[in-house]
Scaffold this motif. Structure first.
Motif, PDB file in Angstrom:
ATOM      1  N   UNK A   1       0.843  -1.202   0.000  1.00 55.37           N
ATOM      2  CA  UNK A   1       0.000   0.000   0.000  1.00 55.37           C
ATOM      3  C   UNK A   1       0.879   1.254   0.000  1.00 55.37           C
ATOM      4  N   UNK A   2       1.962   1.237   0.756  1.00 48.53           N
ATOM      5  CA  UNK A   2       2.884   2.362   0.779  1.00 48.53           C
ATOM      6  C   UNK A   2       3.488   2.601  -0.604  1.00 48.53           C
ATOM      7  N   UNK A   3       3.841   1.521  -1.298  1.00 45.04           N
ATOM      8  CA  UNK A   3       4.433   1.652  -2.629  1.00 45.04           C
ATOM      9  C   UNK A   3       3.414   2.184  -3.636  1.00 45.04           C
ATOM     10  N   UNK A   4       2.164   1.730  -3.507  1.00 45.68           N
ATOM     11  CA  UNK A   4       1.114   2.222  -4.407  1.00 45.68           C
ATOM     12  C   UNK A   4       0.926   3.724  -4.219  1.00 45.68           C
TER      13      UNK A   4
ATOM     14  N   UNK B   1      -8.111   4.561  -8.280  1.00 41.73           N
ATOM     15  CA  UNK B   1      -7.359   3.382  -7.854  1.00 41.73           C
ATOM     16  C   UNK B   1      -7.036   3.401  -6.375  1.00 41.73           C
ATOM     17  N   UNK B   2      -6.623   4.578  -5.870  1.00 40.18           N
ATOM     18  CA  UNK B   2      -6.315   4.704  -4.436  1.00 40.18           C
ATOM     19  C   UNK B   2      -7.570   4.452  -3.600  1.00 40.18           C
ATOM     20  N   UNK B   3      -8.711   4.953  -4.055  1.00 38.34           N
ATOM     21  CA  UNK B   3      -9.959   4.757  -3.313  1.00 38.34           C
ATOM     22  C   UNK B   3     -10.325   3.280  -3.229  1.00 38.34           C
TER      23      UNK B   3
ATOM     24  N   UNK C   1       3.707  -3.652  -8.306  1.00 38.34           N
ATOM     25  CA  UNK C   1       3.512  -5.090  -8.471  1.00 38.34           C
ATOM     26  C   UNK C   1       4.675  -5.869  -7.857  1.00 38.34           C
ATOM     27  N   UNK C   2       5.898  -5.391  -8.074  1.00 39.00           N
ATOM     28  CA  UNK C   2       7.059  -6.028  -7.454  1.00 39.00           C
ATOM     29  C   UNK C   2       7.029  -5.853  -5.938  1.00 39.00           C
ATOM     30  N   UNK C   3       6.554  -4.699  -5.482  1.00 40.74           N
ATOM     31  CA  UNK C   3       6.461  -4.470  -4.037  1.00 40.74           C
ATOM     32  C   UNK C   3       5.479  -5.446  -3.395  1.00 40.74           C
ATOM     33  N   UNK C   4       4.369  -5.723  -4.078  1.00 40.70           N
ATOM     34  CA  UNK C   4       3.393  -6.677  -3.545  1.00 40.70           C
ATOM     35  C   UNK C   4       3.979  -8.074  -3.472  1.00 40.70           C
TER      36      UNK C   4
ATOM     37  N   UNK D   1      -6.824  -4.545  -8.598  1.00 40.83           N
ATOM     38  CA  UNK D   1      -7.610  -3.643  -9.459  1.00 40.83           C
ATOM     39  C   UNK D   1      -7.199  -2.188  -9.226  1.00 40.83           C
ATOM     40  N   UNK D   2      -7.075  -1.818  -7.950  1.00 43.04           N
ATOM     41  CA  UNK D   2      -6.668  -0.446  -7.641  1.00 43.04           C
ATOM     42  C   UNK D   2      -5.283  -0.125  -8.160  1.00 43.04           C
ATOM     43  N   UNK D   3      -4.349  -1.068  -8.003  1.00 44.11           N
ATOM     44  CA  UNK D   3      -2.985  -0.859  -8.507  1.00 44.11           C
ATOM     45  C   UNK D   3      -2.981  -0.735 -10.027  1.00 44.11           C
ATOM     46  N   UNK D   4      -3.853  -1.498 -10.701  1.00 42.12           N
ATOM     47  CA  UNK D   4      -3.950  -1.412 -12.161  1.00 42.12           C
ATOM     48  C   UNK D   4      -4.408  -0.031 -12.599  1.00 42.12           C
ATOM     49  N   UNK D   5      -5.348   0.541 -11.845  1.00 40.57           N
ATOM     50  CA  UNK D   5      -5.797   1.900 -12.151  1.00 40.57           C
ATOM     51  C   UNK D   5      -4.629   2.890 -12.042  1.00 40.57           C
TER      52      UNK D   5
END
Length: 463
Positions: A218-221, A265-267, A410-413, A430-434
């Protein structure tokens, strides 16, 4: 036949002498007279050829001058439209990636064949793109590594920050000293690097404090929103610069489209993510896109003025980050002072010099995990990565590198799931894709062209 080449004056002298000799039969015979006659004819031909060449040369010069004058007289005045092609903006998702993006050329040099004749990527082009992917994965692992270190007894965010940035800064010090001796950095650039480092430190400290209560992925996103923040801020700076230059232009509202996509995406991640409800750490983590974004824009200006100062500027930034971490350490209670911590592992940092508390690194030295993580984040993902990226980013186009770096969440996850057992659910994906899509969209929009009319003093952006 013997070919004779000589100066015209010398040739004439020889002909005159030969003519005189032919008048005296006491010196030469009939055959000699015939040879001298042939010599006279050959020399005369040479003189005629040279004279004809001179005449042709003069005619050519006169013709060229006449053509040039006519061309200048009949040429139409140039249009008053100035086309300004903007540099491909590189919107990075990590501060480490931003260091050399504005120093090293991001387009492939002529001697490196990246695109083959049929338009496909060559083997070397794929190799260097692979290197950028590896660098992206290394930078993404910083989030989970930091979270892992903070789980060690006696190690808190302030102590980890002091250790990490001190190691990173010291590892670049020898090369920076050598660069300063060569005169690669000016005093003004050094002052600018201090300001730039202050913003970067703000982002890093916010990242570490946020990781206390939020997850690495979440921090990386949230950190990846840096590319959106930079895109909007760069557009505001463009408008301000044109207005100061006497042109009339307006904010391109299309620049807000990626921001709206990213906010969506963040929401999704905050409200439906596997990490649960939003935390105060999520809010603090927004210091990353602000700090790293401001640092990137200032770094870009510094590198435009003095590209040779990349290494000392990076070192100054890391020393500023170390100083900020030490200040943070002084202003917050150290974890070793909190009741309940094993005194055999976490020794109280009570030694003071001049009113300042000296950081006690014994908890880090006592933990192989913490010690290895400090070496990894300080040297591998910072110093070594900076050196490798300075080479790789010269061989990968700006747009390609930017798109590759948007995959950092994606790498962070993946690293978070492996190192700290974090769950990355469908809503998170889905949020990360946005957010990744918004970054790619912003990168593509950064390739637009700005056109300014000198007559009307109007500027507009053309896709």
């Amino acid at each position: 036949m013997v070919n004779i080449c000589m100066n015209e004056k010398v040739g004439l002298a020889v002909v005159i002498c030969a003519s005189a000799l032919t008048k005296s039969s006491a010196f030469v015979g009939p055959s000699s007279i015939q040879v001298v006659g042939t010599l006279k004819n050959n020399l005369a031909n040479v003189i005629n050829i040279r004279q004809n060449s001179r005449e042709q040369h003069q005619l050519f010069v006169q013709s060229t001058e006449s053509t040039t004058l006519k061309s200048n007289e009949t040429s139409e005045p140039e249009e008053s439209i100035i086309s300004i092609t903007e540099i491909e903006n590189v919107y990075t998702t990590s501060e480490e990636a931003a260091v050399f993006f504005t120093d090293a050329p991001v387009n492939p040099p002529d001697e490196v064949e990246v695109i083959s004749a049929d338009g496909s990527l060559s083997g070397e082009g794929l190799l260097w793109r692979g290197v950028v992917v590896i660098l992206c994965a290394l930078w993404a692992s910083n989030f989970a590594t930091a979270k892992l270190v903070l789980q060690q007894p006696g190690v808190d965010t302030s102590l980890f920050a002091v250790a990490r940035f001190s190691v990173a800064a010291l590892s670049l010090l020898p090369g920076s000293i050598n660069s300063v001796r060569k005169g690669n950095i000016s005093l003004d650039t050094a002052k600018g690097a201090i300001v730039c480092g202050s913003w970067v430190a703000f982002g890093y400290i916010g990242q570490l404090i946020g990781l206390i209560t939020t997850t690495p992925s979440r921090s990386c996103v949230i950190c990846s929103l840096n590319c959106i923040f930079v895109a909007i801020l760069a557009e505001l700076m463009r408008v301000s610069k044109r207005n100061n230059d006497g042109y009339s232009t307006s904010f391109d509202l299309k620049k807000l489209i990626p921001a709206l996509i990213a906010v969506t995406g963040v929401a999704i991640i905050e409200l439906k993510g596997a990490a649960g409800a939003p935390t105060v750490g999520d809010l603090i983590s927004f210091a990353q896109p602000i700090g790293f974004g401001m640092g990137y824009l200032q770094l870009e200006e510094l590198m435009k003025k003095q590209p040779s100062a990349a290494l000392p500027v990076s070192n100054i930034k890391l020393f500023v980050a170390s100083l900020a971490a030490f200040t943070y350490f002084e202003l917050t209670p150290h974890v070793a002072n909190i009741a309940g911590v094993d005194p055999g592992v976490a020794v109280e940092a009570s030694k003071s010099v001049g009113g300042f508390t000296i950081p006690d690194f014994s908890p880090i030295m006592a933990s192989p995990v913490a010690l290895g993580a400090i070496a990894y984040t300080g040297i591998i993902t910072t110093s070594l990565s900076l050196w490798v990226e300075s080479i790789a980013f010269q061989r990968v186009p700006a747009t390609d590198a930017s798109i590759i770096l948007t995959t950092e969440p994606l790498f962070a996850a993946a690293t978070s799931a492996f190192l700290v057992g974090e769950t990355f659910g469908l809503s998170d994906a889905i949020g990360a894709s946005f957010i990744v899509g918004a970054c790619i969209y912003a990168i593509r929009m950064g390739e637009s062209k700005e056109v300014c009319d000198e007559d009307t003093k109007q500027c507009s952006v053309i896709d």
